[in-house]
Write a protein that holds these residues in place. Structure first.
Motif, PDB file in Angstrom:
ATOM      1  N   ALA A  77     -67.608 105.216 -14.063  1.00 45.02           N
ATOM      2  CA  ALA A  77     -66.926 105.357 -15.103  1.00 45.02           C
ATOM      3  C   ALA A  77     -66.515 106.494 -14.767  1.00 45.02           C
ATOM      4  N   CYS A  78     -66.480 107.699 -14.099  1.00 42.48           N
ATOM      5  CA  CYS A  78     -65.970 109.139 -14.225  1.00 42.48           C
ATOM      6  C   CYS A  78     -65.395 109.327 -12.544  1.00 42.48           C
ATOM      7  N   GLU A  79     -65.560 108.956 -11.294  1.00 38.28           N
ATOM      8  CA  GLU A  79     -65.813 109.109 -10.346  1.00 38.28           C
ATOM      9  C   GLU A  79     -66.571 109.845  -9.556  1.00 38.28           C
ATOM     10  N   THR A  80     -67.518 110.728 -10.099  1.00 39.99           N
ATOM     11  CA  THR A  80     -68.464 111.416  -9.714  1.00 39.99           C
ATOM     12  C   THR A  80     -68.873 111.018  -8.013  1.00 39.99           C
ATOM     13  N   PRO A  81     -69.246 111.700  -7.022  1.00 41.08           N
ATOM     14  CA  PRO A  81     -70.197 111.399  -6.032  1.00 41.08           C
ATOM     15  C   PRO A  81     -71.497 111.861  -6.595  1.00 41.08           C
ATOM     16  N   LEU A  82     -71.872 110.128  -6.206  1.00 39.24           N
ATOM     17  CA  LEU A  82     -73.282 110.322  -6.719  1.00 39.24           C
ATOM     18  C   LEU A  82     -74.156 109.591  -5.000  1.00 39.24           C
ATOM     19  N   PHE A  83     -74.332 108.609  -4.269  1.00 47.36           N
ATOM     20  CA  PHE A  83     -74.911 108.726  -3.240  1.00 47.36           C
ATOM     21  C   PHE A  83     -74.148 108.307  -1.970  1.00 47.36           C
ATOM     22  N   LYS A  84     -74.800 109.065  -0.946  1.00 49.27           N
ATOM     23  CA  LYS A  84     -74.273 108.552   0.692  1.00 49.27           C
ATOM     24  C   LYS A  84     -74.365 107.310   1.076  1.00 49.27           C
ATOM     25  N   SER A  85     -73.690 106.470   1.538  1.00 50.68           N
ATOM     26  CA  SER A  85     -73.460 105.109   2.123  1.00 50.68           C
ATOM     27  C   SER A  85     -74.947 105.462   3.386  1.00 50.68           C
ATOM     28  N   LYS A  86     -75.298 106.132   3.563  1.00 44.89           N
ATOM     29  CA  LYS A  86     -76.567 106.617   5.127  1.00 44.89           C
ATOM     30  C   LYS A  86     -77.310 106.711   4.291  1.00 44.89           C
ATOM     31  N   HIS A  87     -78.058 107.387   3.466  1.00 50.43           N
ATOM     32  CA  HIS A  87     -79.109 106.652   2.375  1.00 50.43           C
ATOM     33  C   HIS A  87     -79.651 105.509   1.678  1.00 50.43           C
ATOM     34  N   LYS A  88     -78.176 104.461   1.880  1.00 48.52           N
ATOM     35  CA  LYS A  88     -79.083 103.347   1.554  1.00 48.52           C
ATOM     36  C   LYS A  88     -79.929 102.936   2.718  1.00 48.52           C
ATOM     37  N   PHE A  89     -80.649 101.562   2.063  1.00 48.00           N
ATOM     38  CA  PHE A  89     -81.268 101.021   2.800  1.00 48.00           C
ATOM     39  C   PHE A  89     -81.678  99.734   2.285  1.00 48.00           C
ATOM     40  N   ARG A  90     -82.411  98.650   2.534  1.00 47.81           N
ATOM     41  CA  ARG A  90     -82.020  97.568   2.228  1.00 47.81           C
ATOM     42  C   ARG A  90     -83.787  97.607   1.562  1.00 47.81           C
ATOM     43  N   SER A  91     -83.902  96.803   0.091  1.00 47.38           N
ATOM     44  CA  SER A  91     -85.446  97.475  -0.175  1.00 47.38           C
ATOM     45  C   SER A  91     -85.419  96.062  -0.785  1.00 47.38           C
ATOM     46  N   GLY A  92     -84.664  95.142  -0.987  1.00 47.97           N
ATOM     47  CA  GLY A  92     -85.117  93.314  -1.101  1.00 47.97           C
ATOM     48  C   GLY A  92     -85.602  93.369  -2.590  1.00 47.97           C
ATOM     49  N   THR A  93     -85.353  93.916  -3.207  1.00 48.73           N
ATOM     50  CA  THR A  93     -84.937  93.499  -4.920  1.00 48.73           C
ATOM     51  C   THR A  93     -83.841  93.402  -5.140  1.00 48.73           C
ATOM     52  N   GLY A  94     -83.052  93.951  -4.920  1.00 44.45           N
ATOM     53  CA  GLY A  94     -81.446  92.461  -4.928  1.00 44.45           C
ATOM     54  C   GLY A  94     -81.030  94.487  -5.535  1.00 44.45           C
ATOM     55  N   TRP A  95     -80.733  95.167  -5.439  1.00 42.74           N
ATOM     56  CA  TRP A  95     -80.627  95.499  -6.290  1.00 42.74           C
ATOM     57  C   TRP A  95     -79.779  97.118  -5.532  1.00 42.74           C
ATOM     58  N   PRO A  96     -78.780  97.330  -5.136  1.00 45.43           N
ATOM     59  CA  PRO A  96     -78.657  98.417  -4.285  1.00 45.43           C
ATOM     60  C   PRO A  96     -79.559 100.142  -3.903  1.00 45.43           C
ATOM     61  N   SER A  97     -79.882 100.149  -3.459  1.00 44.02           N
ATOM     62  CA  SER A  97     -81.139 101.182  -2.978  1.00 44.02           C
ATOM     63  C   SER A  97     -80.715 102.465  -2.352  1.00 44.02           C
ATOM     64  N   PHE A  98     -81.403 103.712  -2.497  1.00 45.08           N
ATOM     65  CA  PHE A  98     -80.474 104.721  -1.752  1.00 45.08           C
ATOM     66  C   PHE A  98     -82.059 105.254  -1.410  1.00 45.08           C
ATOM     67  N   ASP A  99     -81.730 106.228  -0.499  1.00 48.72           N
ATOM     68  CA  ASP A  99     -83.491 107.104  -0.710  1.00 48.72           C
ATOM     69  C   ASP A  99     -83.106 108.540  -1.295  1.00 48.72           C
TER      70      ASP A  99
END
Length: 160
Positions: A77-99
């Motif tokens: 909606a507003c392009e505020t930086p929220l999450f870095k790709s280096k903190h993304k992981f595969r959780s198996g839940t079906g949604w993008p997940s970050f630590d």
């Protein structure tokens, strides 16, 4: 006499209003505020549903779920930086997940929408609903799983 006393106690219990049951309707102010019509005009139907109505996209439906590119996930909606790709992981839940989130750019609240308390995440700039955070993430890092609707995000590659 006992009957009158019991009726009096029952009436007292029924008429008491506990403050624990009150739902506070505090409207938080965010740096970016727009009317409902403005949000509808700027967002896709799914983005509007997720970000402005606290909806949830279907599991495994986000094109960002399998994204492995380096970069930053920003609010759709507003392009505020929220999450870095280096903190993304595969959780198996079906949604993008970050630590972890980008500190200061994500706001937290508690919702009881499904009958128990969950920590809800919002964009700290526009208030858009992102998803929820849980304590079942990677133990080697933060132990947190930020379970985020892909429709709430845009991906900005590292080079841009």
């Amino acid at each position: 006499m006992k009957r009158m006393l019991l009726m009096g106690i029952a009436l007292l219990c029924i008429s008491c209003q506990g403050i624990a049951q009150e739902k506070k309707e505090e409207k938080k102010q965010f740096p970016i505020t727009k009317t409902d019509a403005e949000w509808k005009a700027e967002l896709t139907n799914m983005q509007y549903y997720v970000l402005r109505r606290a909806g949830t996209e279907r599991a495994f439906s986000s094109e960002l779920l399998e994204n492995k590119d380096k970069g930053t996930y920003v609010c759709a909606a507003c392009e505020t930086p929220l999450f870095k790709s280096k903190h993304k992981f595969r959780s198996g839940t079906g949604w993008p997940s970050f630590d972890r989130e980008i500190k200061g750019n994500v706001a937290f609240d508690v919702d009881y929408n499904i009958g128990y308390a969950r920590t809800e995440e919002h964009c700290a700039t526009c208030g858009g609903h992102l998803g929820h955070v849980f304590d079942d993430g990677p133990k080697k890092t933060t132990g947190k799983r930020h379970c985020i609707n892909g429709a709430a995000l845009k991906f900005v590659p590292e080079n841009e």
